[in-house]
Design a protein around this motif. Structure first.
Motif, mmCIF file in Angstrom:
data_model
loop_
_atom_site.group_PDB
_atom_site.id
_atom_site.type_symbol
_atom_site.label_atom_id
_atom_site.label_comp_id
_atom_site.label_asym_id
_atom_site.label_seq_id
_atom_site.Cartn_x
_atom_site.Cartn_y
_atom_site.Cartn_z
ATOM 1 N N GLN A 1 -3.705 -8.169 2.446
ATOM 2 C CA GLN A 1 -2.371 -7.562 2.548
ATOM 3 C C GLN A 1 -1.377 -8.527 3.219
ATOM 4 O O GLN A 1 -0.220 -8.627 2.801
ATOM 5 C CB GLN A 1 -2.437 -6.244 3.322
ATOM 6 N N ALA B 1 2.083 -10.222 1.630
ATOM 7 C CA ALA B 1 3.384 -10.079 2.291
ATOM 8 C C ALA B 1 3.984 -11.440 2.624
ATOM 9 O O ALA B 1 5.186 -11.658 2.432
ATOM 10 C CB ALA B 1 3.242 -9.240 3.563
ATOM 11 N N SER C 1 8.253 -5.995 12.513
ATOM 12 C CA SER C 1 8.214 -4.743 11.741
ATOM 13 C C SER C 1 7.503 -4.941 10.399
ATOM 14 O O SER C 1 6.833 -4.022 9.912
ATOM 15 C CB SER C 1 9.634 -4.207 11.529
ATOM 16 N N ASP C 2 7.621 -6.143 9.808
ATOM 17 C CA ASP C 2 6.891 -6.437 8.567
ATOM 18 C C ASP C 2 5.385 -6.417 8.818
ATOM 19 O O ASP C 2 4.616 -5.889 8.016
ATOM 20 C CB ASP C 2 7.291 -7.800 7.997
ATOM 21 N N TYR C 3 4.961 -7.001 9.936
ATOM 22 C CA TYR C 3 3.542 -6.998 10.275
ATOM 23 C C TYR C 3 3.031 -5.571 10.492
ATOM 24 O O TYR C 3 1.953 -5.211 10.017
ATOM 25 C CB TYR C 3 3.262 -7.845 11.520
ATOM 26 N N VAL C 4 3.802 -4.761 11.189
ATOM 27 C CA VAL C 4 3.403 -3.371 11.439
ATOM 28 C C VAL C 4 3.286 -2.625 10.111
ATOM 29 O O VAL C 4 2.309 -1.889 9.881
ATOM 30 C CB VAL C 4 4.401 -2.666 12.391
ATOM 31 N N GLU C 5 4.229 -2.837 9.219
ATOM 32 C CA GLU C 5 4.194 -2.175 7.910
ATOM 33 C C GLU C 5 2.961 -2.599 7.100
ATOM 34 O O GLU C 5 2.288 -1.770 6.490
ATOM 35 C CB GLU C 5 5.465 -2.515 7.124
ATOM 36 N N VAL C 6 2.662 -3.889 7.130
ATOM 37 C CA VAL C 6 1.484 -4.390 6.409
ATOM 38 C C VAL C 6 0.205 -3.782 6.977
ATOM 39 O O VAL C 6 -0.684 -3.361 6.233
ATOM 40 C CB VAL C 6 1.423 -5.935 6.457
ATOM 41 N N GLU D 1 -0.129 -0.943 8.638
ATOM 42 C CA GLU D 1 -0.181 0.482 8.309
ATOM 43 C C GLU D 1 -0.578 0.682 6.848
ATOM 44 O O GLU D 1 -1.372 1.566 6.528
ATOM 45 C CB GLU D 1 1.163 1.146 8.588
ATOM 46 N N ARG D 2 -0.042 -0.135 5.969
ATOM 47 C CA ARG D 2 -0.384 -0.045 4.549
ATOM 48 C C ARG D 2 -1.865 -0.351 4.332
ATOM 49 O O ARG D 2 -2.528 0.285 3.525
ATOM 50 C CB ARG D 2 0.481 -1.020 3.738
#
Length: 135
Positions: A68, A72, A84-89, A91-92
């Motif tokens: 993932q 990204a 925030s991109d890392y957190v989203e990745v 969580e995904r």
């Protein structure tokens, strides 16, 4: 010559000399029996990953996180991902489907099998579904 050939063909068919006798029987197909792993009650019913499979589960999670993150980072090019991109990745990665993972028996030992995990047997029975994706 043709009547003689026709007579020979008719007699050979009547005598039971068919293609099998002339060409040989079709080759015997080898069959291989692969039993499904015998799961303990904990492995069948518990909502938690059994202790014996936790190392494999950790490897699977690390593989999925890396995949993932690689996707990204590939989208943004040489630019760094934001927090925030890392957190989203992350969580995904945790909310994705884990249906491609299950349990196989290798050399008499139960192992988690799926993408990113070593030592997968090419011909085996893998138990999937049920509680495995949620674990």
């Amino acid at each position: 010559m043709q009547p003689a050939l026709a007579a020979w063909l008719a007699l050979s068919l009547l005598a039971g000399t068919g293609a099998e006798e002339m060409c040989g029987a079709p080759p015997a197909t080898s069959s291989r029996s692969v039993p499904a792993p015998q799961l303990s009650p904990e492995e069948q019913l518990s909502p938690h990953m059994p202790e014996s499979l936790r190392c494999d589960a950790c490897h699977a999670i690390a593989f999925q996180l890396e995949e993932q993150l690689r996707k990204a980072e590939g989208k943004v090019g040489k630019k760094a991902l934001s927090e925030s991109d890392y957190v989203e990745v992350l969580e995904r990665s945790c909310s994705q489907g884990w249906e491609s993972y299950g349990v196989q028996e290798l050399d008499g030992q139960k192992r988690l099998a799926g993408p990113g995990l070593p030592r997968q047997e090419p011909v085996s029975v893998m138990v999937t579904g049920g509680p495995w994706p949620g674990r």
